[in-house]
Design an enzyme around this catalytic site. Structure first.
Site, PDB file in Angstrom:
ATOM      1  CD  GLU A 127     -34.253  -3.305  19.015  1.00 60.87           C
ATOM      2  OE1 GLU A 127     -33.753  -3.052  20.134  1.00 60.87           O
ATOM      3  OE2 GLU A 127     -33.567  -3.522  18.005  1.00 60.87           O
TER       4      GLU A 127
ATOM      5  CG  HIS B 252     -26.537  -6.775  24.165  1.00 62.28           C
ATOM      6  ND1 HIS B 252     -26.153  -5.803  23.280  1.00 62.28           N
ATOM      7  CD2 HIS B 252     -27.625  -7.365  23.615  1.00 62.28           C
ATOM      8  CE1 HIS B 252     -26.982  -5.802  22.247  1.00 62.28           C
ATOM      9  NE2 HIS B 252     -27.886  -6.729  22.420  1.00 62.28           N
TER      10      HIS B 252
ATOM     11  CG  HIS C 177     -35.383  -4.029  13.671  1.00 66.00           C
ATOM     12  ND1 HIS C 177     -35.347  -4.334  15.011  1.00 66.00           N
ATOM     13  CD2 HIS C 177     -34.124  -4.224  13.213  1.00 66.00           C
ATOM     14  CE1 HIS C 177     -34.116  -4.706  15.346  1.00 66.00           C
ATOM     15  NE2 HIS C 177     -33.359  -4.630  14.271  1.00 66.00           N
TER      16      HIS C 177
ATOM     17  CG  ASP D 247     -22.872  -5.492  24.396  1.00 63.00           C
ATOM     18  OD1 ASP D 247     -22.778  -6.461  23.644  1.00 63.00           O
ATOM     19  OD2 ASP D 247     -23.851  -4.708  24.435  1.00 63.00           O
TER      20      ASP D 247
HETATM   21  C1  XLS Z   1     -30.640  -6.501  16.312  1.00 66.44           C
HETATM   22  C2  XLS Z   1     -31.081  -5.578  17.321  1.00 66.44           C
HETATM   23  C3  XLS Z   1     -30.200  -5.503  18.546  1.00 66.44           C
HETATM   24  C4  XLS Z   1     -30.998  -4.953  19.690  1.00 66.44           C
HETATM   25  C5  XLS Z   1     -30.434  -5.242  21.032  1.00 66.44           C
HETATM   26  O1  XLS Z   1     -31.097  -6.490  15.176  1.00 66.44           O
HETATM   27  O2  XLS Z   1     -31.257  -4.322  16.749  1.00 66.44           O
HETATM   28  O3  XLS Z   1     -29.069  -4.755  18.292  1.00 66.44           O
HETATM   29  O4  XLS Z   1     -31.152  -3.579  19.568  1.00 66.44           O
HETATM   30  O5  XLS Z   1     -30.308  -6.596  21.287  1.00 66.44           O
HETATM   31 NI    NI Z   2     -31.696  -2.578  17.838  1.00 66.53          NI
HETATM   32 NI    NI Z   3     -31.307  -4.351  14.482  1.00 67.55          NI
END
Ligand code: XLS
Ligand code: NI
Ligand code: NI
Length: 437
Positions: free
Chosen positions: A231, A100, A270, A103
């Site tokens: 994602e 990110h 997730h 980061d």
């Molecule tokens: C959070 C996400 C995050 C993404 C990137 O749950 O997994 O880490 O991968 O922002």
């Molecule tokens: Ni992630």
């Molecule tokens: Ni995650």
């Protein structure tokens, strides 16, 4: 400077080795189904957890020291993280990293200064990339930590916050292109809502799409040739997240005409939070031609949140690699969006975690290839639908029939036969035989 000086290069020693700092299954150059393991498994280090995560949770502060000899929050620290990160990846043979914006360089209250810092650190990263051959898998903008994003970024009720998100994405795309990243990720962060009593859901979704559309236009304009990814995640931090799961994200992308530029980055934890298996969301992405990349972690079935544990369950990694192989591979990679458990706070633990994850996926790959070569499961599935290969089934499949035709056929049939056993227990036994032979 050597940050992990007690640890040498991690080598493949085979399944009999008892050396904790060695690979038992990940043998980078071993050929599996015509490709090296390294090619099948483009592992990536998640900058945030590995170099930034100290184990803080809701009840306690950091247990791990990730200062790398500098004061956290300073530019000196950001540079030290670059050195430490590349040493770590080199020692493990991890070929990619993901980041990110925040980061890599600590954010300030001034956008210009923050961007200058990102430029400085990404210059350093670029040097290390050239020296080591390690590459960038994907970049992203953190649009969820700063309090301004309490109501989301694209989905914020504030146009100023939306504007700020756009600025962050622009910079993150610039840096992703500068580092030649293969992808750019949108994880929904706080794109979602807590209650419809204060939310215009339609407007928020339209706005999220506007932000992504602008990102595509800008990215393509500066020469970004890789994939954009969504994602999906169903909840946490928000109660309702808009990118609930693969199917929801695909529907969204198609509705707003973004499906040509976007694929999905499927995260195991997730998928399970959404009430699916990891394999389910991989299959949904793959059958829509949208399986791009993977965030490789795992949840805990007893806990209902994103615990981001390192993958260890070979049943899961096998089924994951089975989906990946069937889909013809990943255009992205396998990013360890995973963190050590809080009591595993030493720098050796960072290595144990990656060894565990890489070996779990290497075993998963070997076993998935064995499943495919064995062929019993694939044959069974084909056979199960064989009634569609001729006669009335073929007509249905080819779209050459109608309800009236079928009704007439059914009258002739009388009583249809039962559809044949699903043989689940037999197939599970085949899985076990292959996993443990
Ligand atoms: C959070 C996400 C995050 C993404 C990137 O749950 O997994 O880490 O991968 O922002
Ligand atoms: Ni992630
Ligand atoms: Ni995650």
């Amino acid at each position: 400077m050597d940050f992990f000086n007690t640890i040498g290069k991690i080598m493949y020693e085979g399944p009999k080795s008892k050396n904790p700092l060695s690979f038992k299954f990940y043998d980078a150059e071993r050929i599996v189904l015509g490709k090296t393991m390294k090619n099948h498994l483009p592992f990536a280090m998640a900058w945030w957890h590995n170099l930034g995560g100290g184990g803080t949770d809701m009840f306690g502060r950091d247990t791990a020291d990730k200062s790398f000899g500098a004061v956290p929050g300073t530019m000196e620290h950001a540079h030290a993280k670059v050195e430490a990160g590349f040493e770590f990846m080199e020692k493990l043979g991890v070929g990619y990293f993901c980041f990110h914006d925040v980061d890599i360089a600590p954010e300030t209250d001034n956008l210009l200064e923050t961007n200058r810092r990102i430029d400085e650190i990404s210059d350093h990263i670029l040097e290390k990339m050239a020296a080591t051959g390690i590459e960038c898998l994907w970049g992203t903008a953190n649009m969820f930590t700063n309090p301004r994003y309490m109501n989301g970024a694209g989905s914020s009720n504030s146009a100023d916050v939306f504007t700020f998100a756009a600025a962050q994405i622009k910079k993150a795309l610039d840096i992703t292109v500068k580092l030649d990243g293969k992808g750019y990720v949108f994880w929904g962060g706080r794109e979602g809502y807590e209650t419809l009593l204060n939310t215009d859901m339609q407007f928020e979704l339209d706005n999220c799409a506007r932000l992504m559309t602008m990102a595509v236009e800008y990215g393509r304009g500066i020469g970004f040739k890789g994939d954009f990814y969504i994602e999906p995640k169903p909840k946490e931090p928000m109660k309702h997240q808009y990118d609930f799961d693969a199917a929801t994200a695909i529907g969204f992308l198609r509705r707003y005409g973004l499906d040509k530029d976007f694929k999905l980055n499927i995260e195991a934890n997730h998928a399970t939070l959404a009430g699916h298996t990891f394999q389910h969301d991989l299959r949904v992405a793959a059958m829509n031609g949208m399986l791009g990349s993977i965030d490789a972690n795992t949840g805990d079935p007893l806990l209902g949140w994103d615990t981001d544990e390192f993958p260890f369950d070979v049943y899961d990694t096998t089924l994951c690699m089975y989906e990946v192989l069937r889909a013809g591979g990943l255009t992205g990679g396998l990013n360890f969006d995973a963190k050590n458990r809080r009591p595993s706070y030493t720098c050796e633990d960072m290595f144990h975690a990656y060894i565990l994850g890489m070996d779990s996926f290497a075993l998963g790959l070997i076993k998935a290839a064995a499943l495919i070569e064995d062929g019993r499961i694939d044959r069974f599935v084909r056979q199960r639908y064989s009634s569609y290969e001729s006669g009335i089934g073929k007509k249905i499949r080819d779209g050459n029939t109608s309800l009236a035709d079928l009704s007439a056929y059914a009258e002739m049939l009388g009583k249809p036969e039962l559809p044949g056993s699903g043989r689940q227990e037999y197939l599970q036994a085949v899985m076990n035989q292959i996993l443990f032979d």
